[in-house]
Scaffold this motif. Structure first.
Motif, PDB file in Angstrom:
ATOM      1  N   ALA A  17       0.847  -1.207   0.000  1.00  0.00           N
ATOM      2  CA  ALA A  17       0.000   0.000   0.000  1.00  0.00           C
ATOM      3  C   ALA A  17       0.874   1.245   0.000  1.00  0.00           C
ATOM      4  N   ARG A  18       1.922   1.199   0.790  1.00  0.00           N
ATOM      5  CA  ARG A  18       2.827   2.337   0.845  1.00  0.00           C
ATOM      6  C   ARG A  18       3.408   2.658  -0.520  1.00  0.00           C
ATOM      7  N   ARG A  19       3.885   1.630  -1.197  1.00  0.00           N
ATOM      8  CA  ARG A  19       4.450   1.855  -2.528  1.00  0.00           C
ATOM      9  C   ARG A  19       3.422   2.462  -3.481  1.00  0.00           C
ATOM     10  N   VAL A  20       2.248   1.868  -3.494  1.00  0.00           N
ATOM     11  CA  VAL A  20       1.227   2.326  -4.445  1.00  0.00           C
ATOM     12  C   VAL A  20       0.724   3.728  -4.097  1.00  0.00           C
ATOM     13  N   PHE A  21       0.424   3.949  -2.826  1.00  0.00           N
ATOM     14  CA  PHE A  21      -0.071   5.275  -2.414  1.00  0.00           C
ATOM     15  C   PHE A  21       0.969   6.361  -2.681  1.00  0.00           C
ATOM     16  N   LEU A  22       2.227   6.067  -2.392  1.00  0.00           N
ATOM     17  CA  LEU A  22       3.275   7.057  -2.629  1.00  0.00           C
ATOM     18  C   LEU A  22       3.341   7.438  -4.095  1.00  0.00           C
ATOM     19  N   GLN A  23       3.202   6.451  -4.940  1.00  0.00           N
ATOM     20  CA  GLN A  23       3.367   6.708  -6.365  1.00  0.00           C
ATOM     21  C   GLN A  23       2.133   7.350  -6.982  1.00  0.00           C
ATOM     22  N   LYS A  24       0.949   6.869  -6.603  1.00  0.00           N
ATOM     23  CA  LYS A  24      -0.278   7.300  -7.281  1.00  0.00           C
ATOM     24  C   LYS A  24      -1.112   8.291  -6.475  1.00  0.00           C
ATOM     25  N   GLY A  25      -0.833   8.394  -5.178  1.00  0.00           N
ATOM     26  CA  GLY A  25      -1.687   9.220  -4.348  1.00  0.00           C
ATOM     27  C   GLY A  25      -2.938   8.463  -3.931  1.00  0.00           C
ATOM     28  N   LYS A  26      -3.703   9.039  -3.027  1.00  0.00           N
ATOM     29  CA  LYS A  26      -4.881   8.337  -2.533  1.00  0.00           C
ATOM     30  C   LYS A  26      -5.900   8.090  -3.647  1.00  0.00           C
ATOM     31  N   ILE A  34      -2.949  -2.665  -5.183  1.00  0.00           N
ATOM     32  CA  ILE A  34      -2.313  -2.923  -3.894  1.00  0.00           C
ATOM     33  C   ILE A  34      -2.341  -4.412  -3.575  1.00  0.00           C
ATOM     34  N   ALA A  35      -3.500  -5.025  -3.817  1.00  0.00           N
ATOM     35  CA  ALA A  35      -3.632  -6.470  -3.569  1.00  0.00           C
ATOM     36  C   ALA A  35      -2.616  -7.243  -4.412  1.00  0.00           C
ATOM     37  N   GLN A  36      -2.587  -6.917  -5.668  1.00  0.00           N
ATOM     38  CA  GLN A  36      -1.667  -7.588  -6.587  1.00  0.00           C
ATOM     39  C   GLN A  36      -0.218  -7.405  -6.131  1.00  0.00           C
ATOM     40  N   GLU A  37       0.121  -6.168  -5.792  1.00  0.00           N
ATOM     41  CA  GLU A  37       1.473  -5.843  -5.331  1.00  0.00           C
ATOM     42  C   GLU A  37       1.835  -6.628  -4.073  1.00  0.00           C
ATOM     43  N   ALA A  38       0.817  -6.939  -3.264  1.00  0.00           N
ATOM     44  CA  ALA A  38       1.055  -7.689  -2.031  1.00  0.00           C
ATOM     45  C   ALA A  38       0.944  -9.188  -2.255  1.00  0.00           C
ATOM     46  N   GLY A  39       0.579  -9.585  -3.451  1.00  0.00           N
ATOM     47  CA  GLY A  39       0.473 -11.001  -3.773  1.00  0.00           C
ATOM     48  C   GLY A  39      -0.742 -11.681  -3.187  1.00  0.00           C
ATOM     49  N   ILE A  40      -1.800 -10.919  -2.951  1.00  0.00           N
ATOM     50  CA  ILE A  40      -3.042 -11.499  -2.432  1.00  0.00           C
ATOM     51  C   ILE A  40      -4.216 -11.006  -3.277  1.00  0.00           C
ATOM     52  N   ASN A  41      -5.439 -11.261  -2.816  1.00  0.00           N
ATOM     53  CA  ASN A  41      -6.597 -10.759  -3.559  1.00  0.00           C
ATOM     54  C   ASN A  41      -7.278  -9.627  -2.794  1.00  0.00           C
ATOM     55  N   GLN A  42      -8.205  -8.996  -3.484  1.00  0.00           N
ATOM     56  CA  GLN A  42      -8.825  -7.789  -2.968  1.00  0.00           C
ATOM     57  C   GLN A  42      -9.641  -8.026  -1.695  1.00  0.00           C
ATOM     58  N   ALA A  43     -10.259  -9.192  -1.616  1.00  0.00           N
ATOM     59  CA  ALA A  43     -11.099  -9.482  -0.448  1.00  0.00           C
ATOM     60  C   ALA A  43     -10.266  -9.496   0.835  1.00  0.00           C
ATOM     61  N   LEU A  44      -9.054 -10.018   0.697  1.00  0.00           N
ATOM     62  CA  LEU A  44      -8.200 -10.109   1.875  1.00  0.00           C
ATOM     63  C   LEU A  44      -7.757  -8.727   2.351  1.00  0.00           C
ATOM     64  N   LEU A  45      -7.610  -7.825   1.437  1.00  0.00           N
ATOM     65  CA  LEU A  45      -7.304  -6.442   1.794  1.00  0.00           C
ATOM     66  C   LEU A  45      -8.359  -5.917   2.761  1.00  0.00           C
ATOM     67  N   HIS A  46      -9.602  -6.107   2.392  1.00  0.00           N
ATOM     68  CA  HIS A  46     -10.696  -5.584   3.214  1.00  0.00           C
ATOM     69  C   HIS A  46     -10.841  -6.363   4.509  1.00  0.00           C
ATOM     70  N   THR A  51     -11.581  -0.751   4.978  1.00  0.00           N
ATOM     71  CA  THR A  51     -11.823   0.174   3.858  1.00  0.00           C
ATOM     72  C   THR A  51     -10.515   0.766   3.327  1.00  0.00           C
ATOM     73  N   LYS A  52     -10.622   1.339   2.160  1.00  0.00           N
ATOM     74  CA  LYS A  52      -9.483   2.022   1.570  1.00  0.00           C
ATOM     75  C   LYS A  52      -9.055   3.190   2.459  1.00  0.00           C
ATOM     76  N   ASP A  53     -10.039   3.894   2.988  1.00  0.00           N
ATOM     77  CA  ASP A  53      -9.748   5.038   3.859  1.00  0.00           C
ATOM     78  C   ASP A  53      -8.883   4.644   5.058  1.00  0.00           C
ATOM     79  N   ARG A  54      -9.273   3.523   5.688  1.00  0.00           N
ATOM     80  CA  ARG A  54      -8.509   3.090   6.856  1.00  0.00           C
ATOM     81  C   ARG A  54      -7.094   2.703   6.486  1.00  0.00           C
ATOM     82  N   LEU A  55      -6.968   1.956   5.408  1.00  0.00           N
ATOM     83  CA  LEU A  55      -5.637   1.541   4.954  1.00  0.00           C
ATOM     84  C   LEU A  55      -4.785   2.766   4.646  1.00  0.00           C
ATOM     85  N   TYR A  56      -5.403   3.708   3.970  1.00  0.00           N
ATOM     86  CA  TYR A  56      -4.668   4.917   3.620  1.00  0.00           C
ATOM     87  C   TYR A  56      -4.203   5.668   4.863  1.00  0.00           C
TER      88      TYR A  56
END
Lengths: 213, 213
Positions: A17-26, A34-46, A51-56
């Motif tokens: 998330a840090r990498r993606v947020f830094l590069q693209k912004g919120k 972010i899920a892909q970058e972490a090697g997991i799926n979107q459901a696991l993120l949540h 939420t995206k807000d909390r992660l951010y």
DNA sequence: GTCTATAAGTCGATAGAC
DNA sequence: GTCTATCGACTTATAGAC
């Protein structure tokens, strides 16, 4: 080791998330990426961050904290002002070199009010007393006659500006001077020296080589 | 007056888009909000500018152009270096004061490579010869003995950093010093003076009040 | 040129199986 | 804890009437 896998995943997500947020912004960041970058799926993120807000929010605070952190130790040491200045510049440049993406992100986010940033600064400085210790350090140097009478706030703004600006303008610099890399040892060593000399001696012709630092 | 209404609408859209893009960035901006801000509907937006990307491109170039524009006239005038410096600082601070949102936007966008920015700079400077005229101006001052031997590039980075940084950090400054407004006459007058004095005299105690500028 | 209505696609978030 | 599948909301862009 019940949660060993959990902590690993959580850290992987935060790092991604840090990498993606830094590069693209919120707004530009995508949960899918972010899920892909972490090697997991979107459901696991949540599952981990709801939420995206909390992660951010998590990433955001961590980044801001990191931005002000490296300057703390210098403020506690008791050095002559010229040495203090050199240390300050060197450490800050070094810190920026390690995380060059941070500056763009930080100042872009500041549009939203800078509430977190201001709180982070206060929290960092709290241990060193009620007043801003950086201002105090300059003020003390003035009173002791170590430096001429400057406005401490403006002085700080000047140092920070000189240190930070090359990293902000890096894309332009590397295009206008194609051979030049802001992150290189050569540039940063030179930068450090030029900032200090400019601050210390100024540019008036009479001041040439007054001190060899 | 066949197109009078058209031009009006087009300009209104561009102005609205500019406001929204500056504040929210490309990803955060919404076509609906731009339409509303321009007092029209979303379909008309696309009638004039086809896509969000195209509209953004227009605004984007205009903003970058505006950022480098105000410095041009000073480079053509032939002033003693201390006067040149003061003019440079004053004009740039004044230009930033008029468009304080621009700085955050500009440096955030630079992440994407700075291709447009670099081209804009070259285009601006082209009329003044093949080499960067700002660098040349510093170099000339060094050779003429007007100032001590500084690295022209680093010198420029220092000036720009000192001028721009307060605007970038404005949200933090106004929170840490609640009474202070970066955009006020008082602050900017003071800023101008402090930047020039720092550059010219430095802070070494011996230099106190060597010049009254 | 300007509008209303809506198509087409994307994105964040959840349900439910394993 | 982790996955697949999908919902529902939002967003850009277009169709078509005036």
């Amino acid at each position: 080791m019940i949660n060993s896998g959990t902590e690993n995943t959580e850290q992987r997500i935060l790092a991604a998330a840090r990498r993606v947020f830094l590069q693209k912004g919120k707004d530009g960041a995508r949960m899918q990426e972010i899920a892909q970058e972490a090697g997991i799926n979107q459901a696991l993120l949540h599952y981990y961050f709801r939420t995206k807000d909390r992660l951010y929010e998590m990433v955001y605070r961590q980044i801001f904290d990191q931005f002000f952190q490296p300057l703390m130790p210098i403020l506690e040491a008791d050095l002559p002002f010229d040495r203090f200045l050199q240390q300050f510049i060197e450490i800050y440049l070094e810190s920026l070199r390690k995380n060059p993406d941070i500056v763009h992100f930080i100042f872009w986010e500041l549009r939203r009010g800078g509430k977190v940033a201001a709180r982070q600064i206060r929290r960092r400085f709290r241990s060193l007393g009620p007043d801003n210790p950086l201002l105090k350090r300059i003020h003390r140097a003035v009173e002791a006659g170590e430096i001429r009478r400057v406005d401490p706030l403006h002085f700080i703004l000047s140092i920070l500006g000189m240190c930070i600006y090359p990293f902000l303008a890096r894309p332009i610099i590397s295009r206008v001077f194609s051979e030049l890399d802001v992150l290189s040892d050569e540039f940063l060593a030179r930068r450090k020296k030029e900032i200090f000399q400019l601050i210390w001696e100024g540019i008036a012709p009479g001041n040439e080589n007054m001190e060899e630092k």
